[in-house]
Scaffold this active site. Structure first.
Site, PDB file in Angstrom:
ATOM      1  N   HIS A  40       0.765  -1.016  -0.079  1.00  0.00           N
ATOM      2  CA  HIS A  40      -0.110   0.041  -0.230  1.00  0.00           C
ATOM      3  C   HIS A  40       0.854   1.349   0.131  1.00  0.00           C
ATOM      4  O   HIS A  40       0.427   2.350   0.431  1.00  0.00           O
ATOM      5  CB  HIS A  40      -0.940   0.103   1.349  1.00  0.00           C
ATOM      6  CG  HIS A  40      -2.107  -1.026   0.907  1.00  0.00           C
ATOM      7  ND1 HIS A  40      -3.215  -0.449   0.513  1.00  0.00           N
ATOM      8  CD2 HIS A  40      -2.249  -2.408   1.113  1.00  0.00           C
ATOM      9  CE1 HIS A  40      -4.005  -1.694   0.389  1.00  0.00           C
ATOM     10  NE2 HIS A  40      -3.412  -2.728   0.652  1.00  0.00           N
ATOM     11  N   ASP A  42       2.534   1.899  -3.102  1.00  0.00           N
ATOM     12  CA  ASP A  42       2.549   2.487  -4.377  1.00  0.00           C
ATOM     13  C   ASP A  42       1.547   3.578  -4.782  1.00  0.00           C
ATOM     14  O   ASP A  42       2.159   4.637  -5.278  1.00  0.00           O
ATOM     15  CB  ASP A  42       2.324   1.169  -5.492  1.00  0.00           C
ATOM     16  CG  ASP A  42       0.884   0.580  -5.399  1.00  0.00           C
ATOM     17  OD1 ASP A  42       0.206   0.832  -4.418  1.00  0.00           O
ATOM     18  OD2 ASP A  42       0.625  -0.251  -6.380  1.00  0.00           O
ATOM     19  N   SER A  73     -11.381 -18.282 -22.745  1.00  0.00           N
ATOM     20  CA  SER A  73     -10.494 -18.675 -21.380  1.00  0.00           C
ATOM     21  C   SER A  73     -10.658 -19.953 -20.936  1.00  0.00           C
ATOM     22  O   SER A  73     -11.869 -20.356 -20.886  1.00  0.00           O
ATOM     23  CB  SER A  73     -10.999 -17.487 -20.455  1.00  0.00           C
ATOM     24  OG  SER A  73     -10.314 -17.906 -19.220  1.00  0.00           O
ATOM     25  N   GLY A 130      -4.527 -12.699  -4.469  1.00  0.00           N
ATOM     26  CA  GLY A 130      -3.384 -11.613  -4.376  1.00  0.00           C
ATOM     27  C   GLY A 130      -2.281 -11.942  -5.183  1.00  0.00           C
ATOM     28  O   GLY A 130      -1.259 -11.340  -4.581  1.00  0.00           O
ATOM     29  N   LEU A 131      -2.075 -12.627  -6.042  1.00  0.00           N
ATOM     30  CA  LEU A 131      -0.962 -12.809  -6.982  1.00  0.00           C
ATOM     31  C   LEU A 131      -0.774 -12.329  -8.257  1.00  0.00           C
ATOM     32  O   LEU A 131       0.022 -12.497  -9.179  1.00  0.00           O
ATOM     33  CB  LEU A 131      -0.599 -14.240  -6.814  1.00  0.00           C
ATOM     34  CG  LEU A 131      -0.476 -15.238  -5.648  1.00  0.00           C
ATOM     35  CD1 LEU A 131      -0.049 -16.678  -5.977  1.00  0.00           C
ATOM     36  CD2 LEU A 131       0.855 -14.517  -5.135  1.00  0.00           C
ATOM     37  N   SER A 133      -3.438 -11.968 -10.857  1.00  0.00           N
ATOM     38  CA  SER A 133      -3.924 -12.600 -11.829  1.00  0.00           C
ATOM     39  C   SER A 133      -4.345 -11.599 -12.703  1.00  0.00           C
ATOM     40  O   SER A 133      -4.284 -11.844 -14.196  1.00  0.00           O
ATOM     41  CB  SER A 133      -4.903 -13.506 -11.597  1.00  0.00           C
ATOM     42  OG  SER A 133      -5.931 -12.970 -10.712  1.00  0.00           O
ATOM     43  N   ASP A 178       1.577  -3.639  -9.583  1.00  0.00           N
ATOM     44  CA  ASP A 178       1.230  -4.947 -10.204  1.00  0.00           C
ATOM     45  C   ASP A 178       1.859  -5.139 -11.523  1.00  0.00           C
ATOM     46  O   ASP A 178       2.503  -6.291 -12.073  1.00  0.00           O
ATOM     47  CB  ASP A 178      -0.026  -5.616  -9.925  1.00  0.00           C
ATOM     48  CG  ASP A 178      -0.370  -5.513  -8.512  1.00  0.00           C
ATOM     49  OD1 ASP A 178       0.339  -5.650  -7.684  1.00  0.00           O
ATOM     50  OD2 ASP A 178      -1.741  -5.993  -8.061  1.00  0.00           O
ATOM     51  N   TYR A 230      -9.990  -1.647   0.332  1.00  0.00           N
ATOM     52  CA  TYR A 230      -8.891  -1.149  -0.500  1.00  0.00           C
ATOM     53  C   TYR A 230      -9.011   0.538  -0.793  1.00  0.00           C
ATOM     54  O   TYR A 230      -8.320   1.181  -0.720  1.00  0.00           O
ATOM     55  CB  TYR A 230      -8.680  -1.764  -1.853  1.00  0.00           C
ATOM     56  CG  TYR A 230      -7.439  -1.337  -2.514  1.00  0.00           C
ATOM     57  CD1 TYR A 230      -6.311  -2.103  -2.365  1.00  0.00           C
ATOM     58  CD2 TYR A 230      -7.492  -0.363  -3.318  1.00  0.00           C
ATOM     59  CE1 TYR A 230      -5.164  -1.745  -2.964  1.00  0.00           C
ATOM     60  CE2 TYR A 230      -6.104   0.192  -4.178  1.00  0.00           C
ATOM     61  CZ  TYR A 230      -5.181  -0.506  -4.001  1.00  0.00           C
ATOM     62  OH  TYR A 230      -3.934  -0.070  -4.467  1.00  0.00           O
TER      63      TYR A 230
HETATM   64  C1  GAF Z   1      -3.047  -4.678  -4.904  1.00  0.00           C
HETATM   65  C2  GAF Z   1      -2.877  -3.092  -5.684  1.00  0.00           C
HETATM   66  F1  GAF Z   1      -3.181  -3.667  -7.022  1.00  0.00           F
HETATM   67  C3  GAF Z   1      -1.526  -2.681  -5.701  1.00  0.00           C
HETATM   68  O1  GAF Z   1      -1.465  -1.700  -6.493  1.00  0.00           O
HETATM   69  C4  GAF Z   1      -1.042  -2.470  -4.481  1.00  0.00           C
HETATM   70  O2  GAF Z   1      -1.461  -1.080  -3.950  1.00  0.00           O
HETATM   71  C5  GAF Z   1      -1.356  -3.512  -3.583  1.00  0.00           C
HETATM   72  O3  GAF Z   1      -2.532  -4.125  -3.567  1.00  0.00           O
HETATM   73  C6  GAF Z   1      -0.798  -3.246  -2.067  1.00  0.00           C
HETATM   74  O4  GAF Z   1       0.391  -3.043  -1.890  1.00  0.00           O
HETATM   75  O5  GAF Z   1      -2.169  -5.514  -5.288  1.00  0.00           O
END
Ligand code: GAF
Length: 389
Positions: A40, A42, A73, A130-131, A133, A178, A230
Site C-alpha cells: 500500500h 504504491d 479462457s 493476491g498474486l 492474476s 502489479d 482497499y
Molecule cells: C493491490 C494493488 F493492485 C496494488 O496496486 C497495491 O496497492 C497492492 O494491492 C498493495 O500493496 O495488489
C-alpha cells in the site's frame, strides 16, 4: 475442459486450435507476482519491491481482419466477442472479459491502431489469491496485441497503460505496482520501483546462494469486502497527506513521523500514515541489505511489515495472521502477508531445507482453528512478460 497437467503454454496453444482451428501466430506469457515488501505504498508514490512468479498466464493469438476481438479462457470455458463499440467507452464489457477489453480500450485511447484478434488464454496464476492474476492477464494481452499490430510502446510505458485498463475500464482503483512487476521484473531479481517517477533498479535476490527459499502460502481466506476496504485505505492515505500538506505520504520521512503524527487529529488516520511511512523505510532498508547480499537479514523487516499491516493498516484476517505466526514459530526468518490484503497470500523466508516443516506447521495451525487447508509453493524470482519462442 483443458488438461491441467499440460504446461500452460501448451494449453493456450491447444485451446486456440480447438476454438478457432489452425495454429496461433504466437504465444505471449506474463507472470503473477509476489511483493517482497512495500505494501500500500504504491499509490502513496512510495517504494515497492516485488518479484515475478514462475506461475504464468499465456495468451495464444492471431490477427483477424474485422475490428473484433474474440477471447476464449480455459478458466471459465467461455468464449466472448466484443467489437469497436464495446471499447469506445469504459465499462461496456464486464466480468473477466473487461480486463481484455480494457487493454484494447486503453491502447486505442492512447492513439494506437489495435488489430482485431482471436485470443486463447490459459493460466497457472490462481484467481483472487493476491498474486496479480488480473495484471498477468492484462499484460499478456497487451504483449500479444502490441506484437500482432506491430505497435511501438516502450516497456517502461506499458505498466501505466495496463493500469489504466484496470483503473478506468474495469473500475478498480489499484496502484502501479502489479503491472510494473509483471512487465518489468527480471529472473533472479526483485524490482525496486519508485512509484513516483517509475524508475526501477533490478536488485539481485539470489535465494539459492543464501541457502534460502521463499514459501508462498495461499491463505484460502475468502476475500472479505476487499474492494471497498482497499478504496477506504486509499482515501485515508489521501486524507493524511492532505492534512499534512504534502503531495503524497512518500514525502514524509521516518525522521519526521512523530511530528507528522502529532499534527493529525484522527487516530485511525495516524495509524494509516504510520504504516505507509514506516513501510517505505522498510523497503529502503531491505534494498540496502539485498545490495549487500545480506538476504537472510531481511527477515525481521518482513515480519515488521506484517505487524504494521495487522495493527496499523488493519488489512489482515485471522487466516493470514495464523499462517504468519505458524511459519515464524516453525523457524521462518521472516513472514508477511503480500498483496492488497483481506485474504490472499503470505510469504515466508525460510531455510531452503525447511519447506516441509514450515508447511506442516501452517497446516496444523489451520486444522486446529478449523480453517480450509492452505496451499503452499516455493518460488524463485522469475522473468517478466515476454513472447514465447
Ligand atoms: C493491490 C494493488 F493492485 C496494488 O496496486 C497495491 O496497492 C497492492 O494491492 C498493495 O500493496 O495488489
Amino acid at each position: 475442459m483443458t488438461d491441467p497437467t499440460r504446461a500452460v503454454e501448451d494449453r493456450a496453444a491447444a485451446g486456440f486450435t480447438t476454438q478457432y482451428g489452425g495454429q496461433a501466430a504466437g504465444r505471449w506469457a506474463a507472470p503473477g507476482r509476489v511483493n517482497l515488501i512495500g505494501e500500500h505504498t504504491d499509490y502513496n508514490e512510495g517504494f515497492v519491491l516485488p518479484f515475478a512468479l514462475p506461475l504464468r498466464t499465456v495468451v495464444a493469438a492471431d490477427r483477424q481482419d474485422a475490428e473484433q476481438w474474440t477471447v476464449w479462457s480455459e478458466l471459465s470455458g467461455e468464449t466472448i466477442t466484443f467489437g469497436a463499440d464495446d471499447v469506445a467507452e469504459a465499462g461496456r464489457v464486464t466480468g473477466w472479459g473487461a480486463y481484455v477489453a480494457g487493454v484494447v480500450w486503453a491502447l486505442r485511447e492512447a492513439g494506437h491502431r489495435v488489430p482485431g484478434a482471436r485470443l486463447a488464454i490459459a493460466s497457472d496464476v490462481p484467481l483472487g489469491s493476491g498474486l496479480s492474476s488480473s495484471a498477468a492477464l492484462e499484460s499478456a494481452v497487451l504483449a500479444a496485441l502490441l506484437d500482432l499490430g506491430g505497435l511501438e510502446l516502450p516497456a517502461e510505458l506499458q505498466p501505466r497503460l495496463a493500469q489504466r485498463a484496470e483503473n478506468v475500464y474495469v473500475g478498480a482503483p489499484t496502484g502501479i505496482m502489479d503491472q510494473s512487476a509483471v512487465i518489468r521484473c527480471c529472473a533472479g531479481h526483485a524490482l525496486f520501483l519508485d512509484c513516483r517517477d517509475e524508475s526501477v533498479e533490478q536488485i539481485p535476490f539470489d535465494l539459492d546462494a543464501a541457502g534460502l527459499a521463499v514459501l508462498v502460502i495461499d491463505s484460502r481466506a475468502p476475500h472479505r469486502h476487499a474492494d471497498g476496504e482497499y478504496a477506504a485505505r486509499r482515501r485515508s492515505c489521501e486524507a493524511g497527506a492532505s492534512a499534512l500538506g504534502v503531495p503524497a505520504l512518500r514525502d514524509v520521512g521516518v525522521d519526521q513521523l512523530d511530528t507528522a503524527l502529532a499534527q493529525l487529529d484522527d487516530e485511525e488516520t495516524r495509524r494509516r500514515v504510520r504504516h505507509v511511512v514506516t513501510e517505505d523505510q522498510r523497503v529502503l532498508d531491505t534494498v540496502a541489505l539485498l545490495r549487500a547480499a545480506r538476504v537472510r537479514d531481511i527477515g525481521p523487516l518482513l515480519t515488521a511489515s506484517h505487524v504494521s499491516m495487522r495493527d496499523d493498516f488493519e488489512i489482515t484476517v485471522p487466516e493470514i495472521d495464523t499462517a504468519v505466526e505458524a511459519a515464524l514459530a516453525a523457524g521462518a526468518l521472516g513472514a508477511r502477508m503480500t498483496g492488497g490484503g483481506f485474504g490472499g497470500c503470505v510469504l515466508a523466508l525460510i531455510e531452503a531445507d525447511r519447506a516441509d516443516e514450515v508447511t506442516a506447521a501452517v497446516e496444523a495451525a489451520y486444522a486446529e482453528r478449523g480453517f480450509t487447508a492452505p496451499g503452499t509453493v516455493t518460488v524463485l524470482p522469475s522473468p517478466g512478460a515476454t513472447r514465447l519462442p
